[in-house]
Write an enzyme that holds these catalytic residues in place. Structure first.
Site, PDB file in Angstrom:
ATOM      1  N   ARG A  12     -21.949  -8.333  13.013  1.00 25.41           N
ATOM      2  CA  ARG A  12     -22.631  -7.117  12.569  1.00 25.41           C
ATOM      3  C   ARG A  12     -21.680  -5.931  12.628  1.00 25.41           C
ATOM      4  O   ARG A  12     -21.686  -5.081  11.740  1.00 25.41           O
ATOM      5  CB  ARG A  12     -23.876  -6.885  13.430  1.00 25.41           C
ATOM      6  CG  ARG A  12     -24.939  -7.936  13.178  1.00 25.41           C
ATOM      7  CD  ARG A  12     -26.174  -7.699  14.010  1.00 25.41           C
ATOM      8  NE  ARG A  12     -26.057  -8.249  15.357  1.00 25.41           N
ATOM      9  CZ  ARG A  12     -26.632  -7.732  16.429  1.00 25.41           C
ATOM     10  NH1 ARG A  12     -27.348  -6.629  16.310  1.00 25.41           N
ATOM     11  NH2 ARG A  12     -26.509  -8.301  17.609  1.00 25.41           N
ATOM     12  N   GLU A  60     -39.777  -2.376   4.001  1.00 22.03           N
ATOM     13  CA  GLU A  60     -38.729  -3.208   3.408  1.00 22.03           C
ATOM     14  C   GLU A  60     -38.918  -3.417   1.908  1.00 22.03           C
ATOM     15  O   GLU A  60     -37.949  -3.493   1.159  1.00 22.03           O
ATOM     16  CB  GLU A  60     -38.670  -4.570   4.119  1.00 22.03           C
ATOM     17  CG  GLU A  60     -38.231  -4.497   5.579  1.00 22.03           C
ATOM     18  CD  GLU A  60     -39.343  -4.075   6.530  1.00 22.03           C
ATOM     19  OE1 GLU A  60     -40.499  -3.961   6.090  1.00 22.03           O
ATOM     20  OE2 GLU A  60     -39.052  -3.861   7.724  1.00 22.03           O
ATOM     21  N   PHE A  85     -37.421 -10.068   7.602  1.00 23.37           N
ATOM     22  CA  PHE A  85     -38.113  -9.034   6.829  1.00 23.37           C
ATOM     23  C   PHE A  85     -37.438  -8.788   5.478  1.00 23.37           C
ATOM     24  O   PHE A  85     -38.061  -8.279   4.558  1.00 23.37           O
ATOM     25  CB  PHE A  85     -38.206  -7.753   7.663  1.00 23.37           C
ATOM     26  CG  PHE A  85     -38.650  -8.026   9.069  1.00 23.37           C
ATOM     27  CD1 PHE A  85     -39.826  -8.727   9.297  1.00 23.37           C
ATOM     28  CD2 PHE A  85     -37.878  -7.653  10.164  1.00 23.37           C
ATOM     29  CE1 PHE A  85     -40.241  -9.036  10.584  1.00 23.37           C
ATOM     30  CE2 PHE A  85     -38.284  -7.962  11.452  1.00 23.37           C
ATOM     31  CZ  PHE A  85     -39.464  -8.647  11.675  1.00 23.37           C
ATOM     32  N   HIS A 111     -29.558 -11.278  11.828  1.00 20.78           N
ATOM     33  CA  HIS A 111     -30.573 -11.978  12.622  1.00 20.78           C
ATOM     34  C   HIS A 111     -31.170 -13.173  11.875  1.00 20.78           C
ATOM     35  O   HIS A 111     -32.383 -13.400  11.906  1.00 20.78           O
ATOM     36  CB  HIS A 111     -31.674 -11.016  13.078  1.00 20.78           C
ATOM     37  CG  HIS A 111     -31.190  -9.971  14.052  1.00 20.78           C
ATOM     38  ND1 HIS A 111     -30.243  -9.022  13.710  1.00 20.78           N
ATOM     39  CD2 HIS A 111     -31.502  -9.732  15.341  1.00 20.78           C
ATOM     40  CE1 HIS A 111     -30.000  -8.251  14.752  1.00 20.78           C
ATOM     41  NE2 HIS A 111     -30.743  -8.655  15.756  1.00 20.78           N
ATOM     42  N   ASP A 119     -36.868 -12.715  21.054  1.00 19.51           N
ATOM     43  CA  ASP A 119     -37.937 -12.118  20.248  1.00 19.51           C
ATOM     44  C   ASP A 119     -38.911 -13.168  19.713  1.00 19.51           C
ATOM     45  O   ASP A 119     -40.047 -12.855  19.358  1.00 19.51           O
ATOM     46  CB  ASP A 119     -37.345 -11.322  19.074  1.00 19.51           C
ATOM     47  CG  ASP A 119     -36.976  -9.904  19.482  1.00 19.51           C
ATOM     48  OD1 ASP A 119     -37.372  -9.488  20.591  1.00 19.51           O
ATOM     49  OD2 ASP A 119     -36.283  -9.223  18.709  1.00 19.51           O
ATOM     50  N   ARG A 169     -27.482 -12.983  14.543  1.00 23.55           N
ATOM     51  CA  ARG A 169     -27.486 -11.962  15.593  1.00 23.55           C
ATOM     52  C   ARG A 169     -26.312 -12.190  16.553  1.00 23.55           C
ATOM     53  O   ARG A 169     -25.718 -11.249  17.063  1.00 23.55           O
ATOM     54  CB  ARG A 169     -28.803 -12.048  16.359  1.00 23.55           C
ATOM     55  CG  ARG A 169     -28.859 -11.069  17.517  1.00 23.55           C
ATOM     56  CD  ARG A 169     -30.105 -11.264  18.384  1.00 23.55           C
ATOM     57  NE  ARG A 169     -30.009 -10.404  19.556  1.00 23.55           N
ATOM     58  CZ  ARG A 169     -30.491 -10.720  20.752  1.00 23.55           C
ATOM     59  NH1 ARG A 169     -31.120 -11.868  20.945  1.00 23.55           N
ATOM     60  NH2 ARG A 169     -30.353  -9.891  21.768  1.00 23.55           N
TER      61      ARG A 169
END
Lengths: 317, 267
Positions: A12, A60, A85, A111, A119, A169
């Protein structure tokens, strides 16, 4: 091409840094996020080019169609959020607006996969590749280490048309020598040469495959290891040649066994080189909370579990 | 203008009759607005991307893409493309797809629409790009009132307000009907004006079939530096007595006799 420097880096961060580099060179690059810029690291771009960064908030679908409008006017648009998402929620926007109009939108989703971790299932995108792969005219790319992430992002900025790029992630172990490796969207890579089986992978499972293959070699099993960062459009030849040679194919991915790389491999092989294929990924199931390594073990994607699974597979006549 | 819109209505009905499918109700409700837009308001070159003014044109997005026949009829009658192309509507290989398609490469059609609730976000993206490039064109987007039930519309209304877009004009073709019946009965939007105002828009209510009111509202909105939403009260199926205010004409083609009767009313 492979590196001995097994440093672990954040893909990232690489993504954010690469956006800044590209944005410096090209004023047409704009970046959108949906309230996750600190996670996706598009915040790096925002800090340098605030006027070319648009936070669409927790919306989104709006982000994807706004991205389409910007791209329609000639902007090179990167739109980022979590893979869950970015795909499922916006599937219609991606299909009917971005892809149907062939707009220059690069969906860079972070992710992806089970390794979202604690999560849990609501955030673990295990179907995103499947969703994206079914849409015409979008390229789907799953890079395996940070040097590849950088090159894929650069390639995306310089190549018109819709793309879906999936980043995990987790931090990634270096696989490629950044001075020697050149990402080529037209050619998947053979990383190891073997005669007993073919293993196909990409993304963060590639390093697990490479490690498992070392152990398999110790017991006399030598695998062709194929890296397929570009899942779509799928390039058949390397896989075909390897499968004809080994006749046994294992696919490993941090994704459901339905619709992802495993399915792409089966679709290719049933046409070009019918072979016995073992797809390793998450089964037809939701994920759950857990620590990243625990989850990799639990879902059979860690090097240790891969070794055990592939050994079993090789015994089956 | 009346002669012109009658011609457009006839073309719309002939296209749908010829294709044996299409959406007459919502095309007839918004066609007066489109006629005024293209005749009096929009600055869009007829020779489209061959024009030196192409990049600085105003943009029009038909978010309610099922009213494609209204757009096609206006574009053809304004000289964007050969009027004979209208005969190909919905036929295999035609540039006149059931819902507007940018893939079809038809002069005057901007982006593909058809899946409701997306045109406004596209328009917001275009407005942002124009602002970045210092191009002083306006972006007009037409939505159906039923379409306002899509949540994504409200996401982009929020975004338009947040971005303080002064180059965007929203028009709502409020014909009060959707496929399953009255909008108030299916899922009410009221009070629509108050909702839009709460989202930061100046609202203007007009009779969407009164050319003077349409023109005045559009010209004012075009000049305005404030986000404007024009709520155009319209009649679904307007101009054909047996189609007016009848939801069953949302997506149905007239048969030979019905076409004849409709054309007689309009000519």
């Amino acid at each position: 091409m492979l590196t001995k420097n097994t440093e672990i880096k954040s893909p990232r961060n690489t993504y954010g840094d690469t956006l800044v580099e590209l944005g410096t060179k090209n004023p047409n690059i704009v970046v959108l996020d949906a309230d996750l810029s600190c996670s996706t690291q598009t915040v790096k771009f925002k800090k340098v080019f605030p006027e070319r960064f648009f936070n669409c908030g927790i919306a989104e679908q709006d982000m994807m169609t706004t991205a389409a409008g910007l791209a329609y006017c000639g902007k090179i648009v990167f739109a980022s959020t979590f893979a869950m998402f970015a795909t499922a929620r916006c599937l219609d926007q991606i299909r009917n607006t971005i892809c149907y109009s062939k707009l220059n939108v690069k969906i860079v989703a972070t992710h992806g996969g089970i390794t979202v971790g604690e999560d849990g299932a609501s955030h673990q995108a295990l179907e995103d590749i499947s969703f994206m792969r079914s849409i015409p005219d979008i390229k789907v790319i799953v890079p395996a280490d940070c040097s590849e992430v950088k090159q894929v992002i650069e390639y995306a900025a310089n190549t018109p048309g819709p793309m879906y790029i999936r980043i995990p992630r987790t931090n990634l172990t270096n696989i490629f020598d950044e001075n020697k490796y050149k990402f080529n969207p037209e050619t998947p890579l053979k990383l190891k040469d073997g005669k007993d089986l073919t293993i196909v992978s990409n993304g963060e499972t590639l390093i697990e495959v490479l490690n498992a293959a070392e152990k398999l070699k110790e017991v006399g099993i030598e695998a062709d290891i194929l890296h397929y960062p570009v899942v779509k459009p799928f390039h058949h030849n390397l896989l075909k040649e390897s499968a004809i040679k080994t006749k046994k194919v294992v696919v490993v991915e941090n994704h459901s066994v339905i619709g992802g790389l495993g399915s792409a491999v089966c679709e290719s092989l049933c046409q070009y080189a019918p072979s016995k294929v073992y797809r390793i990924g998450t089964k037809d199931t939701f994920g759950q909370s857990g620590e990243q390594r625990e989850l990799m073990d639990f879902y059979g994607l860690s090097d240790k579990k891969l070794y055990e699974k592939i050994l079993k597979f090789m015994d089956v006549k | 203008m009346k002669t012109f819109t009658n011609k457009l209505r006839c073309d719309i009905l002939k296209m749908i009759h010829n294709a044996k499918s299409g959406h007459p109700g919502g095309a007839l409700s918004c066609v007066d607005i489109l006629a005024v837009l293209y005749k009096k308001v929009l600055n869009i070159p007829k020779d489209w991307d061959k024009s030196p003014d192409f990049n600085t044109r105003d943009r029009f997005i038909l978010s309610k893409g099922h009213a494609s026949t209204a757009l096609y009829a206006v574009l053809a009658n304004c000289g964007f493309f050969d009027i004979n192309l209208l005969n190909g509507f919905r036929i295999l290989g035609s540039k006149l797809q059931g819902h507007p398609s940018s893939r079809a490469n038809l002069a005057g059609v901007e982006v593909s629409t058809g899946s409701l609730g997306q045109g406004l976000s596209i328009a917001v993206g275009i407005a942002l790009a124009l602002r970045l490039d210092n191009i002083n064109s306006k972006v007009f987007v037409l939505l159906g009132d039923g379409e306002m039930q899509e949540g994504s519309v409200w996401e982009s209304l929020m975004n338009a307000n947040h971005q303080k877009l002064d180059n965007l004009v929203i028009i709502i073709d409020k014909n009060h009907l959707q496929i399953d019946g009255a909008t108030d009965e299916v899922k009410t939007l009221e009070p629509l004006d108050k909702k839009l105002e709460a989202f930061g828009f100046k609202t203007v209510q007009i009779d969407g079939h009164n050319y003077n009111e349409i023109e005045k509202a559009l010209i004012e909105a075009k000049k305005s530096k404030k986000l404007t939403a024009i709520i155009a009260n319209t009649i679904k199926g307007k101009g054909v007595s047996f189609m007016e205010n009848n939801a069953s004409w949302h997506g149905k083609a007239p048969n030979d006799e019905q076409l004849k009767a409709a054309l007689e009313e309009l000519c």
